[in-house]
Motif scaffolding. Structure first.
Motif, PDB file in Angstrom:
ATOM      1  N   UNK A 190       0.702  -1.216   0.017  1.00 20.58           N
ATOM      2  CA  UNK A 190      -0.155   0.031   0.046  1.00 20.58           C
ATOM      3  C   UNK A 190       0.842   1.264   0.142  1.00 20.58           C
ATOM      4  N   UNK A 191       1.625   0.981   0.904  1.00 16.93           N
ATOM      5  CA  UNK A 191       2.679   2.451   0.946  1.00 16.93           C
ATOM      6  C   UNK A 191       3.373   2.550  -0.458  1.00 16.93           C
ATOM      7  N   UNK A 192       3.951   1.574  -0.995  1.00 15.45           N
ATOM      8  CA  UNK A 192       4.719   1.489  -2.448  1.00 15.45           C
ATOM      9  C   UNK A 192       3.624   2.154  -3.366  1.00 15.45           C
ATOM     10  N   UNK A 193       2.368   1.587  -3.152  1.00 10.15           N
ATOM     11  CA  UNK A 193       1.423   1.995  -4.551  1.00 10.15           C
ATOM     12  C   UNK A 193       1.262   3.523  -4.273  1.00 10.15           C
ATOM     13  N   UNK A 194       1.105   3.898  -3.206  1.00  8.48           N
ATOM     14  CA  UNK A 194       0.935   5.389  -3.017  1.00  8.48           C
ATOM     15  C   UNK A 194       2.217   6.373  -3.252  1.00  8.48           C
TER      16      UNK A 194
END
Length: 126
Positions: free
Chosen positions: A66-70
């Motif tokens: 999730x952090x990477x996608x953001x």
């Protein structure tokens, strides 16, 4: 040089890959040990191990993927990891045995690939 948040996310991705590897090892070892020797079935086949493993995978994937996608706005790591988590969740609904192990191994492989894609540096197309 990557900032602190990137380093932390990368650690989560690596932890996710390690957890997926342990899960795959657990599946293979369980099938082999229980089938060949009839030992450890009460512990290795315990539903709690699978539920806790999936919960840990969900938490680690939510943070890292999730952090990477953001941060990098790439869908591939997220979609790949979510497909893997879906396979892992489906495996929980199956009776113990080779079908469950196959679904779980497919799931952990996809989650690992999602984490690997998340670790790859973002390359802008020319």
């Amino acid at each position: 040089m990557p900032d602190n948040s990137t380093l932390i996310r990368r650690r989560f991705d690596r932890a996710g890959i390690m957890l997926a590897g342990l899960c795959a090892l657990h599946c293979v070892a369980t099938v082999l040990v229980v089938s060949a020797l009839g030992l450890g079935g009460h512990f290795l086949l315990s539903p709690e191990i699978h539920r806790v493993g999936l919960a840990l995978a969900l938490i680690i994937a939510a943070v890292a993927i999730g952090w990477g996608a953001l941060k990098h706005r790439r869908a591939a790591p997220f979609v790949t990891a979510m497909m893997g988590l879906t396979f892992m969740g489906g495996a929980l609904a199956m009776p113990h045995g080779s079908g469950e192990a196959v679904l779980t191994i497919i799931g952990v492989a996809l989650v690992s690939i999602g984490h690997l894609l998340n670790l790859r540096p973002f390359v802008k197309s020319a």
